[in-house]
Design a protein around this motif. Structure first.
Motif, PDB file in Angstrom:
ATOM      1  N   ALA A 184      -7.124  -1.415  -4.215  1.00 43.91           N
ATOM      2  CA  ALA A 184      -6.810  -0.826  -2.911  1.00 43.91           C
ATOM      3  C   ALA A 184      -7.689  -1.408  -1.820  1.00 43.91           C
ATOM      4  O   ALA A 184      -7.227  -1.689  -0.705  1.00 43.91           O
ATOM      5  N   GLU A 215      -7.960   6.023  -3.714  1.00 41.59           N
ATOM      6  CA  GLU A 215      -7.381   4.745  -3.291  1.00 41.59           C
ATOM      7  C   GLU A 215      -7.231   4.683  -1.771  1.00 41.59           C
ATOM      8  O   GLU A 215      -7.378   3.611  -1.173  1.00 41.59           O
ATOM      9  N   LYS A 273       0.830  -1.200   0.000  1.00 42.57           N
ATOM     10  CA  LYS A 273       0.000   0.000   0.000  1.00 42.57           C
ATOM     11  C   LYS A 273       0.868   1.256   0.000  1.00 42.57           C
ATOM     12  O   LYS A 273       0.558   2.227  -0.694  1.00 42.57           O
ATOM     13  N   THR A 308      -6.508  -4.844  -1.059  1.00 42.38           N
ATOM     14  CA  THR A 308      -5.280  -4.759  -0.260  1.00 42.38           C
ATOM     15  C   THR A 308      -5.611  -4.516   1.209  1.00 42.38           C
ATOM     16  O   THR A 308      -5.008  -5.105   2.107  1.00 42.38           O
ATOM     17  N   GLY A 309      -6.588  -3.632   1.460  1.00 44.33           N
ATOM     18  CA  GLY A 309      -7.023  -3.393   2.832  1.00 44.33           C
ATOM     19  C   GLY A 309      -7.610  -4.636   3.472  1.00 44.33           C
ATOM     20  O   GLY A 309      -7.334  -4.934   4.644  1.00 44.33           O
ATOM     21  N   PHE A 340      -8.948   1.845   0.379  1.00 42.94           N
ATOM     22  CA  PHE A 340      -8.192   1.015   1.323  1.00 42.94           C
ATOM     23  C   PHE A 340      -8.878   1.000   2.683  1.00 42.94           C
ATOM     24  O   PHE A 340      -9.046  -0.061   3.300  1.00 42.94           O
TER      25      PHE A 340
END
Length: 418
Positions: free
Chosen positions: A126, A45, A28, A129-130, A49
């Motif tokens: 994003a 983003e 990130k 990814t979170g 996230f």
């Protein structure tokens, strides 16, 4: 309640700096640096996230509360007691590493292969990814977290979910601040050619995480399960390579459908061995040896296996008792073992005080262990308990240990009898 919420927020903030989160958090950070001059993209983003973090945390909290309402005394990180999830996470980490190394790319049609800027994952990437950051964060418990999660497990559902929300907001706070506050964004380094090298370097923490998860799987389900994971890793690597070949052919204007089709079939085929993944180590001599050993190296030659009955039998007989609630997947546990419990100072203190050392290994689900952790008001591992020699009330130690903390607690526990 406000104190608990503050502790949860602070615990989530500190969680960003724990070792289990580093592989995903570094991705990130790389993404934010990549778009540092595009404020709109950074904001979108960053918010995506945070959304992925919050939604995943709330889903995890809801699952935890539902499981406990159904009679299971599970705690933070309970999902890592599943060999199938451990194997899946290991493959995800391997796939991410292959992507960072350039074996295949995301969003290749929108840019040149190997461009310094890297793939544009967009808001969905994003958010994912979170979500992944929260899942891989569960092996770690930051300071202030355990008490907050322990409180959440005994509070009404609405209050409990508020605590999980505060934890998620604390976890997402650094990247949200960088995304929304220009002054914070200016602290980031300027993008440049160095990012191409950084992108490849970041693959190695992902590979390390995949290897560590493979080791955890061997602890949980034995060598047969490890064999399945290794075979699946080879299939995943081959599929990623084929997909990368297809992408390069597409970029060159050549036909690529056969390779793309084969890679998709191979990826689907990964689900078949994982579905039949062995979840126990029955009949596996290697796994039996692993299961018999403690999850951490012990300060004495033969630590006792913790059971509720053994604690009752040992208490109040003139010797302190030290109980180490641990698991192979708990990174904080492993750090404490190396930094404190395995040191000569602690070993000597245990010998001098005649301490009975017990290990409660929660690598695989154990209802008695999870119930005991809940009774101590903790929501997850690690938990360290010292029982005084005179049979008095047990003392909880901090989640981050030092040799001085342990030796001091053992000396006090021993003096209680004299």
């Amino acid at each position: 309640m406000l104190t608990i919420l503050a502790a949860a927020f602070l615990g989530g903030l500190i969680l960003n700096f724990m070792p289990c989160v580093f592989p995903v958090i570094s991705l990130k950070a790389f993404g934010l640096i990549r778009h540092v001059h595009d404020r709109r993209t950074v904001r979108i983003e960053g918010l995506a996230f945070m959304t992925g973090v919050v939604v995943t945390m709330l889903l995890l909290g809801a699952a935890l509360l539902t499981a406990r309402a159904g009679g299971s005394a599970v705690g933070w990180g309970f999902q890592l007691q599943s060999p199938v999830l451990i194997a899946a996470l290991s493959l995800i980490m391997l796939g991410s590493a292959l992507n960072l190394m350039g074996v295949f790319e995301f969003g290749l049609a929108a840019q040149r292969i190997g461009g310094v800027a890297g793939p544009k994952s967009g808001p969905l990437g994003a958010a994912l990814t979170g979500a992944l950051a929260i899942v891989v964060a569960t092996p770690c418990t930051a300071p202030f977290m355990a008490g907050a999660i322990g409180a959440a497990l005994v509070r009404p559902p609405l209050e409990a979910m508020s605590i999980f929300l505060a934890l998620a907001l604390g976890f997402a706070a650094p990247f949200t601040a960088v995304s929304l506050v220009p002054a914070c964004a200016r602290l980031l380094p300027k993008p440049g050619a160095w990012m191409a090298t950084l992108k490849q370097v970041l693959a190695f923490p992902m590979l390390a995480a995949a290897a560590w998860l493979a080791w955890v799987l061997a602890q949980q389900a034995g060598s047969a399960a490890l064999g399945v994971l290794l075979a699946s890793s080879v299939v995943l690597g081959f599929a990623a390579w084929l997909y990368g070949v297809a992408q390069r052919r597409q970029f060159s204007g050549l036909r690529h459908r056969p390779q793309l089709f084969v890679s998709i079939v191979l990826l689907i085929g990964l689900a078949l061995p994982l579905a039949g993944l062995p979840t126990t180590s029955d009949g596996d001599s290697t796994a039996t040896t692993v299961a018999a050993a403690p999850a951490t190296s012990a300060p004495q030659d033969k630590p006792a296996k913790w059971t509720p009955q053994e604690i009752i039998a040992q208490r109040g007989h003139g010797k302190p008792i030290f109980v180490n609630f641990t698991a192979s997947w708990c990174i904080t546990c492993q750090v404490n073992d190396k930094a404190a419990l395995s040191t000569k100072a602690v070993k000597d203190a245990m010998m001098q005080t005649g301490t009975v050392y017990m290990i409660a290994d929660s690598t695989k689900y154990n209802a008695d262990i999870d119930q005991a952790i809940s009774q101590f008001g903790r929501g997850g591992l690690p938990v360290y308990v010292v029982y005084p020699a005179d049979g008095g009330e047990p003392v909880l130690l901090p989640q981050l240990l030092s040799p001085d903390i342990v030796t001091s607690a053992l000396e006090k526990a021993a003096k209680s009898h004299s």
